[in-house]
Design an enzyme around this catalytic site. Sequence first.
Site, PDB file in Angstrom:
ATOM      1  N   ARG A 151       0.874  -1.170   0.000  1.00  0.00           N
ATOM      2  CA  ARG A 151       0.000   0.000   0.000  1.00  0.00           C
ATOM      3  C   ARG A 151       0.913   1.223   0.000  1.00  0.00           C
ATOM      4  NH1 ARG A 151      -2.046  -3.594   3.944  1.00  0.00           N
ATOM      5  NH2 ARG A 151      -4.105  -4.435   3.416  1.00  0.00           N
ATOM      6  N   LYS A 175      -1.889  -2.681   7.841  1.00  0.00           N
ATOM      7  CA  LYS A 175      -3.125  -2.304   8.527  1.00  0.00           C
ATOM      8  C   LYS A 175      -3.281  -3.093   9.823  1.00  0.00           C
ATOM      9  CE  LYS A 175      -6.179  -0.734   4.801  1.00  0.00           C
ATOM     10  NZ  LYS A 175      -7.443  -1.010   4.085  1.00  0.00           N
ATOM     11  N   HIS A 253      -2.384   2.596  -6.401  1.00  0.00           N
ATOM     12  CA  HIS A 253      -3.192   1.395  -6.192  1.00  0.00           C
ATOM     13  C   HIS A 253      -3.264   0.524  -7.447  1.00  0.00           C
ATOM     14  CE1 HIS A 253      -5.097  -0.089  -2.635  1.00  0.00           C
ATOM     15  NE2 HIS A 253      -6.134  -0.535  -3.315  1.00  0.00           N
ATOM     16  N   ARG A 256      -0.367  -1.698  -7.360  1.00  0.00           N
ATOM     17  CA  ARG A 256      -0.609  -2.785  -6.400  1.00  0.00           C
ATOM     18  C   ARG A 256      -1.489  -3.859  -7.050  1.00  0.00           C
ATOM     19  NH1 ARG A 256      -1.225  -4.260  -0.823  1.00  0.00           N
ATOM     20  NH2 ARG A 256      -3.378  -4.651  -0.179  1.00  0.00           N
ATOM     21  N   HIS A 279      -4.119  -8.969   2.925  1.00  0.00           N
ATOM     22  CA  HIS A 279      -5.578  -9.014   3.020  1.00  0.00           C
ATOM     23  C   HIS A 279      -5.990  -9.915   4.174  1.00  0.00           C
ATOM     24  CE1 HIS A 279      -6.265  -7.955  -1.515  1.00  0.00           C
ATOM     25  NE2 HIS A 279      -6.068  -6.882  -0.756  1.00  0.00           N
ATOM     26  N   TYR A 288      -9.208 -10.597  -7.885  1.00  0.00           N
ATOM     27  CA  TYR A 288      -8.203 -10.646  -8.946  1.00  0.00           C
ATOM     28  C   TYR A 288      -8.437 -11.798  -9.915  1.00  0.00           C
ATOM     29  CZ  TYR A 288      -5.969  -7.034  -6.285  1.00  0.00           C
ATOM     30  OH  TYR A 288      -5.736  -5.851  -5.635  1.00  0.00           O
TER      31      TYR A 288
END
Length: 309
Positions: A151, A175, A253, A256, A279, A288
Site C-alpha cells: 500500500r 493495517k 493502487h 498494487r 488481506h 483478482y
Amino acid sequence: MSVNDRWISAYVEALLAEQGASENTRLSYGRDLITFSDWLARRGSDFERATRADVENYLISCEAEGLAQSTRARRLSSIKQLFRFAFEEGWRGDNPAIQIKGPGRAKRLPKTLTEEEVSRLLEAARETGRTPDDRLRNTALMEVLYATGLRVTELVSLPVSAVRGDPRLILVRGKGNKERMVPLSPPARAAVAAWLEVRDAAEDRARKEGGKASPFLFPSSSKAGHFTRVGFYQLIKDVAVRAGVMPSKVTPHTLRHAFATHLLANGADLRAIQTLLGHADLSTTEIYTHVLDERLKELVLTHHPLADG
C-alpha cells in the site's frame, strides 16, 4: 420551518460536529434527505410518521426511476443514519429503516496495467526527477512498489532498517499493525542499493551539520519525516506521462493491483497473494481472479480468428 427541515438541518450539523464530515459529504446527505422528504410530503407524511413500508416504497420508486444501484444504496444509507440520529435524540421511539437491506454496491473490478505498461513505467522512473539523486529515489520507489504490492502508506513510510543488508525479504507493518514478509525482486534490490548509497551520504552530511538521522528509507522534510502519499501520487503521474501511459490509468493502487494480477496470471497461488497483499479475508483477494477472467475474455474477443465473424 417544517419538521423535516429541522431534522435535516440538525443532522447535517451533527455530521460536521461529530464526524468532521466534508462539505461534499454533508451536501450529498442533505440532497438525499430533501428528496426523501419531498417524496413523503407528496404522500401526506413526514419523518415523524414515516414507516418501514414508506422507506421500502421509496426505494422501489427510486429503482423505477432507473437510478443506479450505488445511488439507491447511498440514499438508503442517508435515511438509515437520519433515523438512527432521530432515535438517539429522542425524536422517535423507533428506527423504521433499521432492518431494511439495500441494493448494496456493485463490485467494481480494480483497474490494472499490462506487464508491458509496467515495464515502460519502471523505465520512465529512471529518467524522472530534477536531479540524479531524485531519479535514483524515484526508481527505488517504483521498483519496490511493483515488486511487493505494498500500500502506498506502507511504501513511503518504510523504515530504512527493513532493507539493510540487501535482504530478499522485507518485513512490513500494515493495517491493524499486522506484520508480513514480502519479497524484493532483483531489480528492486538493485534500485534500493543504488538509492541507499546517495541517501546515506546525504544523511551523513546532515548529521555533520547537526541534523538528526532519519529512520525512513525515503526521508523528506515533510511533517511525517518521509516522502508523502501526495508526493508519490504526483510522481507516479509524471512517470506515466514520460512512459506514454494514460495518467488516468496510473495510481499507486493500480500498481498494487498489477502486482497481484500479474502474479496470478503467472501461476501464483491465491492464498500466497493474499498473504503478500496483507488481506485479512481471502474474498478480498479473489477479485483478482475476476480481473484475470475479464482480461482473458478480452484477449479471446480481440485476437481469436473468428472474433470478427
